[in-house]
Design an enzyme around this catalytic site. Structure first.
Site, PDB file in Angstrom:
ATOM      1  N   LYS A  14       0.855  -1.206   0.000  1.00 48.77           N
ATOM      2  CA  LYS A  14       0.000   0.000   0.000  1.00 48.77           C
ATOM      3  C   LYS A  14       0.890   1.256   0.000  1.00 48.77           C
ATOM      4  O   LYS A  14       1.966   1.228  -0.594  1.00 48.77           O
ATOM      5  CB  LYS A  14      -0.977  -0.046   1.175  1.00 48.77           C
ATOM      6  N   HIS A  99      -8.562  -2.964  -6.084  1.00 47.93           N
ATOM      7  CA  HIS A  99      -8.512  -3.118  -4.623  1.00 47.93           C
ATOM      8  C   HIS A  99      -9.626  -2.285  -4.005  1.00 47.93           C
ATOM      9  O   HIS A  99      -9.951  -1.199  -4.496  1.00 47.93           O
ATOM     10  CB  HIS A  99      -7.139  -2.673  -4.093  1.00 47.93           C
ATOM     11  N   GLU A 101      -9.726  -0.403  -1.567  1.00 49.35           N
ATOM     12  CA  GLU A 101      -9.357   0.971  -1.194  1.00 49.35           C
ATOM     13  C   GLU A 101      -9.417   1.891  -2.411  1.00 49.35           C
ATOM     14  O   GLU A 101      -9.724   3.072  -2.294  1.00 49.35           O
ATOM     15  CB  GLU A 101      -7.967   0.974  -0.530  1.00 49.35           C
ATOM     16  N   GLY A 175      -7.393  -5.060   7.229  1.00 47.40           N
ATOM     17  CA  GLY A 175      -6.756  -4.211   8.232  1.00 47.40           C
ATOM     18  C   GLY A 175      -7.475  -4.150   9.561  1.00 47.40           C
ATOM     19  O   GLY A 175      -7.180  -3.285  10.385  1.00 47.40           O
TER      20      GLY A 175
END
Ligand code: PGA
Length: 255
Positions: A14, A99, A101, A175
């Site tokens: 990331k 992804h 995110e 996460g």
């Protein structure tokens, strides 16, 4: 695991990693060249600032380097973006697209993800398309419907099972330290496999399906032993060589 499929363990750094982090990459490479080499394929996706240097370092160890995103077009007026062509030119061999995110932070739709996946494959990159349900979707019982829509909308019509990878990442598990039950992971992965086979036939039975979301050395063995889980996409635990190699070594323990 799926018989006849070599597992892939991929690390997604990331927006983490400076040049000093290459020491960690060196340790990962050194740990791979031993009992893991031959057993699994290994991929690290650092930030784009480290792609070229990482690729030259890792190529000596048979470890792949990949990017975390790409633009759908080869070049042009797209400030701040990098293309799949540029990624391949840097020596990297893979790209992650879609992804969660990026789907949430950058508003990426299935259509955008599809175009990026096509760009990755067109440039000979191993292309990992991420899918996964949000917490409210899991709670309302619509997980499989969400996965079906994402698979239909963001996967290219033509794939090559050697290069194409699907990552199932429940958004609520990323996460957070939360992980679905083994039964839920198996249900999702089996469903994804059925969809892939229905769409791509023989090729669909050979596509690697990774699980991602709070994979740690402590849960890797259980997760990786589940049917149709052909590896892992690892975020936080890929930043430390010891943790990442601890996850990889789950494969030395599974029959
Ligand atoms: P995590 O991230 O392992 O830190 O949960 C996974 C991912 O986002 O790919």
């Amino acid at each position: 695991m799926t018989p006849n499929i070599k597992p892939l363990v991929a690390g997604n750094w990331k927006m983490n990693g400076l040049r000093s982090s290459l020491d960690e990459l060196n340790s990962i490479c050194a740990g791979y060249n031993g009992e893991l080499d031959g057993l699994i394929d290994l991929l690290i996706c650092p930030p784009s600032t480290l792609l070229q240097e990482s690729a030259s370092l890792a190529s000596k160890h048979n470890v792949m380097i990949g990017a975390q995103d790409c633009h759908a077009q080869s070049s042009g007026a797209h400030t701040g973006d990098i293309s799949a062509e540029m990624i391949a030119d840097s020596g990297a061999k893979a790209v992650i697209v879609g992804h969660s995110e990026r789907r949430s932070d950058c508003g990426e739709t299935n259509e955008i993800v599809l175009a990026k996946a096509q760009a990755g494959l067109r440039n000979g990159l191993m292309t990992i398309v991420c899918i996964g349900e949000k917490e409210e979707e899991r709670k309302s019982g619509s997980t499989l419907k969400v996965l079906e829509d994402q698979l239909k909308g963001s996967l290219p019509d033509i794939i090559d099972a050697d290069l194409f990878v699907v990552a199932y990442e429940p958004v609520w598990a990323i996460g957070t330290g939360l992980v679905p039950s083994a039964q839920d992971v198996e249900e999702a992965h089996t469903f994804i496999r059925e969809q892939l086979v229905a769409r791509y036939g023989e090729q669909g039975s050979l596509v690697r399906i990774l699980y991602g979301g709070s994979v740690k050395p402590t849960n890797a063995q259980e997760l990786m032993a589940i049917a149709n889980v052909d590896g892992a996409l690892v975020g936080g635990a890929s930043l430390k060589a010891e943790d990442f190699l601890g996850i990889c070594s789950a494969y030395t323990k599974i029959g």
